[in-house]
Design a protein around this motif. Sequence first.
Motif, PDB file in Angstrom:
ATOM      1  N   PHE A 287      25.270  67.363   9.810  1.00 24.56           N
ATOM      2  CA  PHE A 287      24.255  67.107   9.454  1.00 24.56           C
ATOM      3  C   PHE A 287      24.264  65.904   8.147  1.00 24.56           C
ATOM      4  O   PHE A 287      23.647  65.253   8.260  1.00 24.56           O
ATOM      5  CB  PHE A 287      23.976  68.375   9.002  1.00 24.56           C
ATOM      6  CG  PHE A 287      22.437  68.171   8.653  1.00 24.56           C
ATOM      7  CD1 PHE A 287      21.292  68.166   9.477  1.00 24.56           C
ATOM      8  CD2 PHE A 287      22.383  68.952   7.337  1.00 24.56           C
ATOM      9  CE1 PHE A 287      20.129  68.467   8.477  1.00 24.56           C
ATOM     10  CE2 PHE A 287      20.698  68.678   6.249  1.00 24.56           C
ATOM     11  CZ  PHE A 287      19.415  67.917   7.491  1.00 24.56           C
ATOM     12  N   LEU A 288      25.338  66.517   7.377  1.00 24.28           N
ATOM     13  CA  LEU A 288      25.549  65.354   6.301  1.00 24.28           C
ATOM     14  C   LEU A 288      25.977  64.242   7.140  1.00 24.28           C
ATOM     15  O   LEU A 288      25.204  63.167   6.762  1.00 24.28           O
ATOM     16  CB  LEU A 288      26.937  66.136   5.767  1.00 24.28           C
ATOM     17  CG  LEU A 288      27.320  67.335   5.312  1.00 24.28           C
ATOM     18  CD1 LEU A 288      28.233  67.804   4.145  1.00 24.28           C
ATOM     19  CD2 LEU A 288      25.752  67.450   3.861  1.00 24.28           C
ATOM     20  N   LYS A 289      26.779  63.851   7.780  1.00 29.31           N
ATOM     21  CA  LYS A 289      27.181  62.637   8.807  1.00 29.31           C
ATOM     22  C   LYS A 289      24.958  61.393   9.034  1.00 29.31           C
ATOM     23  O   LYS A 289      25.326  60.760   8.920  1.00 29.31           O
ATOM     24  CB  LYS A 289      27.972  62.718   9.794  1.00 29.31           C
ATOM     25  CG  LYS A 289      28.170  61.304  10.515  1.00 29.31           C
ATOM     26  CD  LYS A 289      29.226  61.812  12.013  1.00 29.31           C
ATOM     27  CE  LYS A 289      29.713  60.273  12.465  1.00 29.31           C
ATOM     28  NZ  LYS A 289      30.071  61.063  13.283  1.00 29.31           N
ATOM     29  N   SER A 290      24.678  62.908   9.669  1.00 29.10           N
ATOM     30  CA  SER A 290      23.493  62.302  10.080  1.00 29.10           C
ATOM     31  C   SER A 290      22.816  61.783   9.175  1.00 29.10           C
ATOM     32  O   SER A 290      21.259  60.881   9.307  1.00 29.10           O
ATOM     33  CB  SER A 290      22.456  63.443  11.241  1.00 29.10           C
ATOM     34  OG  SER A 290      22.341  64.550   9.723  1.00 29.10           O
ATOM     35  N   LEU A 291      23.024  62.158   7.636  1.00 28.67           N
ATOM     36  CA  LEU A 291      21.971  62.021   7.151  1.00 28.67           C
ATOM     37  C   LEU A 291      22.673  60.572   6.135  1.00 28.67           C
ATOM     38  O   LEU A 291      21.790  60.467   5.209  1.00 28.67           O
ATOM     39  CB  LEU A 291      21.775  63.483   5.676  1.00 28.67           C
ATOM     40  CG  LEU A 291      21.305  64.376   6.381  1.00 28.67           C
ATOM     41  CD1 LEU A 291      20.843  65.297   4.853  1.00 28.67           C
ATOM     42  CD2 LEU A 291      19.375  63.904   6.770  1.00 28.67           C
ATOM     43  N   GLU A 292      23.459  60.383   6.571  1.00 34.45           N
ATOM     44  CA  GLU A 292      24.602  58.951   5.408  1.00 34.45           C
ATOM     45  C   GLU A 292      23.269  57.813   5.518  1.00 34.45           C
ATOM     46  O   GLU A 292      23.004  57.365   4.266  1.00 34.45           O
ATOM     47  CB  GLU A 292      25.803  58.591   6.095  1.00 34.45           C
ATOM     48  CG  GLU A 292      27.053  60.224   6.031  1.00 34.45           C
ATOM     49  CD  GLU A 292      27.915  59.174   6.374  1.00 34.45           C
ATOM     50  OE1 GLU A 292      27.993  58.371   7.059  1.00 34.45           O
ATOM     51  OE2 GLU A 292      29.227  60.092   6.537  1.00 34.45           O
ATOM     52  N   PRO A 293      22.530  57.255   6.199  1.00 30.90           N
ATOM     53  CA  PRO A 293      21.949  56.187   6.142  1.00 30.90           C
ATOM     54  C   PRO A 293      20.861  56.238   5.205  1.00 30.90           C
ATOM     55  O   PRO A 293      20.043  55.140   4.616  1.00 30.90           O
ATOM     56  CB  PRO A 293      21.100  55.645   7.886  1.00 30.90           C
ATOM     57  CG  PRO A 293      22.503  56.846   8.372  1.00 30.90           C
ATOM     58  CD  PRO A 293      22.730  58.148   7.941  1.00 30.90           C
ATOM     59  N   TYR A 294      20.237  58.133   5.182  1.00 34.06           N
ATOM     60  CA  TYR A 294      18.820  58.265   3.961  1.00 34.06           C
ATOM     61  C   TYR A 294      20.035  58.112   2.993  1.00 34.06           C
ATOM     62  O   TYR A 294      18.371  58.789   2.304  1.00 34.06           O
ATOM     63  CB  TYR A 294      18.214  58.553   4.888  1.00 34.06           C
ATOM     64  CG  TYR A 294      18.016  58.810   6.083  1.00 34.06           C
ATOM     65  CD1 TYR A 294      17.858  58.015   6.807  1.00 34.06           C
ATOM     66  CD2 TYR A 294      18.646  60.001   7.884  1.00 34.06           C
ATOM     67  CE1 TYR A 294      17.489  57.280   8.187  1.00 34.06           C
ATOM     68  CE2 TYR A 294      18.775  58.833   9.033  1.00 34.06           C
ATOM     69  CZ  TYR A 294      17.834  58.574   8.806  1.00 34.06           C
ATOM     70  OH  TYR A 294      17.464  58.196  10.394  1.00 34.06           O
ATOM     71  N   ARG A 295      20.609  58.726   2.626  1.00 33.92           N
ATOM     72  CA  ARG A 295      20.947  58.555   0.642  1.00 33.92           C
ATOM     73  C   ARG A 295      21.152  57.791   0.423  1.00 33.92           C
ATOM     74  O   ARG A 295      21.424  57.068   0.803  1.00 33.92           O
ATOM     75  CB  ARG A 295      22.233  59.595   0.818  1.00 33.92           C
ATOM     76  CG  ARG A 295      22.470  61.387   1.673  1.00 33.92           C
ATOM     77  CD  ARG A 295      23.542  61.821   2.021  1.00 33.92           C
ATOM     78  NE  ARG A 295      24.316  61.974   1.397  1.00 33.92           N
ATOM     79  CZ  ARG A 295      25.158  62.522   0.596  1.00 33.92           C
ATOM     80  NH1 ARG A 295      25.906  63.237   1.723  1.00 33.92           N
ATOM     81  NH2 ARG A 295      26.024  62.673  -0.339  1.00 33.92           N
ATOM     82  N   ILE A 296      20.772  58.240  -0.551  1.00 28.28           N
ATOM     83  CA  ILE A 296      21.276  57.159  -2.016  1.00 28.28           C
ATOM     84  C   ILE A 296      22.602  56.438  -2.359  1.00 28.28           C
ATOM     85  O   ILE A 296      22.950  57.594  -2.198  1.00 28.28           O
ATOM     86  CB  ILE A 296      20.382  57.749  -3.453  1.00 28.28           C
ATOM     87  CG1 ILE A 296      18.690  57.896  -3.283  1.00 28.28           C
ATOM     88  CG2 ILE A 296      20.297  56.633  -4.346  1.00 28.28           C
ATOM     89  CD1 ILE A 296      18.505  58.170  -4.695  1.00 28.28           C
ATOM     90  N   GLN A 297      22.818  55.218  -2.364  1.00 27.99           N
ATOM     91  CA  GLN A 297      24.311  54.838  -2.875  1.00 27.99           C
ATOM     92  C   GLN A 297      24.850  55.521  -4.127  1.00 27.99           C
ATOM     93  O   GLN A 297      23.572  55.502  -4.968  1.00 27.99           O
ATOM     94  CB  GLN A 297      24.187  53.391  -2.683  1.00 27.99           C
ATOM     95  CG  GLN A 297      24.025  52.832  -1.014  1.00 27.99           C
ATOM     96  CD  GLN A 297      24.467  53.713  -0.154  1.00 27.99           C
ATOM     97  OE1 GLN A 297      25.562  53.866  -0.556  1.00 27.99           O
ATOM     98  NE2 GLN A 297      24.412  54.017   1.533  1.00 27.99           N
ATOM     99  N   GLY A 298      26.072  56.411  -3.507  1.00 22.57           N
ATOM    100  CA  GLY A 298      26.793  56.610  -5.270  1.00 22.57           C
ATOM    101  C   GLY A 298      26.254  58.092  -5.364  1.00 22.57           C
ATOM    102  O   GLY A 298      26.295  58.492  -6.074  1.00 22.57           O
ATOM    103  N   SER A 299      25.533  58.589  -4.555  1.00 22.83           N
ATOM    104  CA  SER A 299      24.775  59.973  -5.313  1.00 22.83           C
ATOM    105  C   SER A 299      25.836  61.320  -4.160  1.00 22.83           C
ATOM    106  O   SER A 299      26.508  60.717  -2.811  1.00 22.83           O
ATOM    107  CB  SER A 299      23.919  60.209  -4.608  1.00 22.83           C
ATOM    108  OG  SER A 299      23.464  60.241  -3.348  1.00 22.83           O
TER     109      SER A 299
END
Length: 304
Positions: A287-299
């Motif tokens: 689930f975390l891997k699937s969210l990587e493109p949508y996460r704010i960089q540096g968070s």
Amino acid sequence: MLHLRQLEAFRAVAVAGNVTAAARQLGVSQPAVSRLISSLSKRVGFDVFMRDGGRLVPTQEARFLLGEVDRVLAGLSNIEKLVEEIHELKVGHLRITCLPGFATTHLPKVIAEFMKERPGVTMAIEPDRPERILDWIISHQYDVGISSDHLKHPALETIPLMMKSVCVLPPNHRLKDREHITPMDLDNEPFIHARRDSDYFSLVKAAFDASGARLNPLIESRQFGLACRIVAGGVGVSVVSIIDALEYVDEGLILKPFKPVVPHKLSILYPTHTPRSVITMEFIDLFLKSLEPYRIQGSASTSY
């Protein structure tokens, strides 16, 4: 150094009250159990059992050890269970509770990928509001929770996430050719927004207030998906999580970066002091891997 077999013999005799039953439980001879108890007493420097009638009972000093020995052996049992799950191709049952929006947008794709590689796994999924998700995880009714905001509670462990937001516009909107959208671009524009008591609404409103733009509330909605569908239908504009917005591009919804950055806060939740199974940990990883493109960089997120 204390040895595991000494602790097992100590607990077995404490529970059974005699060496014979303890030996039978451990699958060893009575002399072997007696030797283990004797060596344990020598190691700790006091007798660990005394006779009370026909039973062996822990001495006063040994009673202080018993609770910790129970915890050590329970921890070992949990490790053995994890190893067994690995060897059994990760069979088991996974219980997930999540926000309603996730249940109909991003999560089904993650679950489909997860289940294809784990034919022995079954799953239960229950969407609900954040308050119910919190209660269910605290009461150990579910293994994993996906909720809004960054929640804290002594009975919770969390992985906080900061997700990207976008401005969504209806087809052929006057701002459709802008590279990005600011609050001033949306000054007094009919706006579909999150609940007024949510952190997300506060962040959006603060962005408008800081720029001097007027936020013109039109419709209040708990779900981003509903806001996207209304905007795609030609009514109002909104700022929502990018994960939800991407689901409605085929319906004509226009997505534009929104500046300043307004994070959508999410939390992955699981109960404190409850051993997590292999399938639970693998699902969180995926689930975390699937969210990587949508996460704010540096968070940053808290590792489990």
